[in-house]
Design an enzyme around this catalytic site. Structure first.
Site, short mmCIF file in Angstrom:
data_model
loop_
_atom_site.label_atom_id
_atom_site.label_comp_id
_atom_site.label_asym_id
_atom_site.label_seq_id
_atom_site.Cartn_x
_atom_site.Cartn_y
_atom_site.Cartn_z
CG HIS A 32 -0.76 7.04 -1.08
ND1 HIS A 32 -1.95 7.11 -1.75
CD2 HIS A 32 -1.02 6.41 0.09
CE1 HIS A 32 -2.91 6.56 -1.01
NE2 HIS A 32 -2.37 6.12 0.11
CG HIS B 162 -1.86 1.16 1.26
ND1 HIS B 162 -3.21 1.00 1.53
CD2 HIS B 162 -1.70 2.49 1.06
CE1 HIS B 162 -3.81 2.18 1.49
NE2 HIS B 162 -2.90 3.12 1.20
CE LYS C 48 -7.82 2.03 -1.13
NZ LYS C 48 -6.62 2.11 -0.31
CG HIS D 172 -10.07 4.35 3.08
ND1 HIS D 172 -8.90 5.01 3.37
CD2 HIS D 172 -10.96 4.75 4.03
CE1 HIS D 172 -9.09 5.78 4.44
NE2 HIS D 172 -10.33 5.64 4.86
CG ASP E 131 -1.82 4.85 4.02
OD1 ASP E 131 -1.88 5.25 2.85
OD2 ASP E 131 -2.55 5.28 4.93
CB ALA F 45 -5.66 12.54 6.06
CG HIS G 180 -5.20 2.26 5.65
ND1 HIS G 180 -6.55 2.09 5.84
CD2 HIS G 180 -5.09 3.14 4.63
CE1 HIS G 180 -7.21 2.83 4.98
NE2 HIS G 180 -6.36 3.47 4.23
C1 NCD Z 1 -3.86 8.82 2.03
C2 NCD Z 1 -3.38 9.86 1.03
O1 NCD Z 1 -2.87 10.91 1.46
O2 NCD Z 1 -3.48 9.63 -0.17
N1 NCD Z 1 -4.00 9.45 3.32
C3 NCD Z 1 -4.09 8.83 4.52
O3 NCD Z 1 -4.31 9.53 5.52
N2 NCD Z 1 -3.94 7.53 4.66
C4 NCD Z 1 -5.14 8.20 1.54
C5 NCD Z 1 -5.51 6.91 2.21
O4 NCD Z 1 -4.77 5.94 2.15
O5 NCD Z 1 -6.59 6.84 2.82
ZN ZN Z 2 -3.27 5.05 1.51
ZN ZN Z 3 -7.01 4.82 2.77
#
Ligand code: NCD
Ligand code: ZN
Ligand code: ZN
Length: 346
Positions: free
Chosen positions: A15, A13, A99, A136, A247, A263, A174
């Site tokens: 980004h 997971h 997703k 999610h 994450d 977030a 997560h």
């Molecule tokens: C993630 C993001 O910033 O893309 N943020 C997070 O707080 N985990 C999105 C996600 O995984 O929910």
């Molecule tokens: Zn994420």
């Molecule tokens: Zn998420």
């Protein structure tokens, strides 16, 4: 144990974002990880095979020379996706999951799903084609407390999905609560979960005691200590249903240190080291390899990596910030240390 050699890990997971910042954060993951499931919540979201393949190409082009890291691409599910998109995605060989973002649940989820029934034809096709569903798992109802959004999702939606799609492989992403951990643990072999380093290392006091700490704000939000303890228990239990998914979610520092902060926690700079700390704290370093390097590929039905990495006990200093395109990102442990580092051979 002073030194730990394990099969090269993967991140299930991640980004990476896009544009000028992407090469900076990609380099951190690609330095030690073999593969990663790449989250599709860009703006605009990655909703088609073509968009995913183009994004994949941008990632590959940004890799340091000679680096063998493999991005495992995903599609962002929308209510208007045609089931045929799933066939095309699976047949391409480049897409490894789709997703589910409940609309409004997290960063860039506005184009996500409002009514789960509206994507049932797509989920049927995923089940038939063997494409993994990543979720999610939080409800977005205004009357549900933010700390309850995951347990309510488990009760209302995840349990329904598991019942209605017995052949669909589902990853609860997560997870942060006792309810989610126990639901996954007791569930069928088609159900697994990723756990982040921050949810294994920190509880909500870290976020809120002594002042609001925006760099510890992620979704699902950090929970109370009893939940963290339960996450640690399942992660180190030897169950093959739990695996590494950082994450790692970089945001420019000024958008985190903000009256309406984004977030996401950034952990790619020290991902395995942070997990090693968490496992070591409960005397379970011997369980780290399965969690980091075996359970993920086994669940995704991919080969395990064939080479190894070595972690050594020894403090690594974490800088206050890392470059992130034209901005900076504040990493987990900024200005502090992590108790492990990679051995020279890695
Ligand atoms: C993630 C993001 O910033 O893309 N943020 C997070 O707080 N985990 C999105 C996600 O995984 O929910
Ligand atoms: Zn994420
Ligand atoms: Zn998420």
């Amino acid at each position: 144990m002073q030194q730990l050699t394990i099969t090269r890990p993967d991140d299930w997971h991640l980004h990476l974002r896009d544009g000028a910042g992407m090469p900076h954060v990609l380099a951190h993951t690609a330095e030690h990880f073999g593969r990663a499931i790449i989250m599709p919540n860009l703006t605009p979201p990655v909703t088609t095979l073509e968009a995913a393949l183009a994004y994949r190409q941008r990632i590959l082009s940004a890799l340091p020379e000679g680096n063998q890291f493999q991005p495992l691409m995903t599609l962002y599910l929308t209510e208007s996706m045609a089931p045929d998109e799933i066939d095309r995605a699976v047949d391409s060989g480049a897409i490894f999951a789709a997703k589910l973002y409940p609309a409004g649940a997290t960063t860039n989820s506005a184009a996500g799903v409002k009514d789960i029934k509206s994507i049932y034809p797509v989920l049927e096709r995923m089940q038939a084609k063997g494409l993994v569903l990543c979720v999610h798992g939080e409800v977005v109802d205004a009357d549900i407390d933010i700390f309850d959004r995951e347990p309510v999702f488990v009760e209302r939606t995840l349990s329904t999905l598991v019942r209605d799609f017995p052949g669909l492989r589902i990853v609860a992403e997560h997870i942060t609560t006792l309810e989610a951990a126990q639901f996954v643990e007791a569930g069928p072999a088609t159900l697994a979960a990723t756990i982040t380093p921050q949810h294994l290392l920190y509880n909500r006091n870290q976020l809120l005691v002594g002042g609001v700490k925006p760099h510890f704000y992620c979704l699902p939000i950090l929970k109370r200590e009893s939940h963290r303890q339960e996450l640690l228990r399942v992660a180190t239990s030897g169950s093959n249903k739990f695996f590494l998914g950082t994450d790692s979610a970089p945001h420019p520092q000024h958008l985190k240190e903000n009256a309406c902060g984004c977030a996401g926690c950034y952990s790619a700079h020290a991902a395995l080291e942070l997990y090693a700390e968490a496992f070591d704290a409960v005397g379970a370093l011997d369980k780290l390899e399965a969690f980091a390097s075996h359970n993920g590929p086994d669940f995704y039905q991919l080969p395990r990596n064939s080479d190894t990495v070595t972690l050594m006990r020894g403090e690594t200093a974490v800088p206050e910030t890392y470059p992130f395109g034209e901005h900076v990102v504040t990493p987990l442990r900024a200005g502090e240390t992590v108790a492990w580092r990679y051995g020279d051979a890695n």
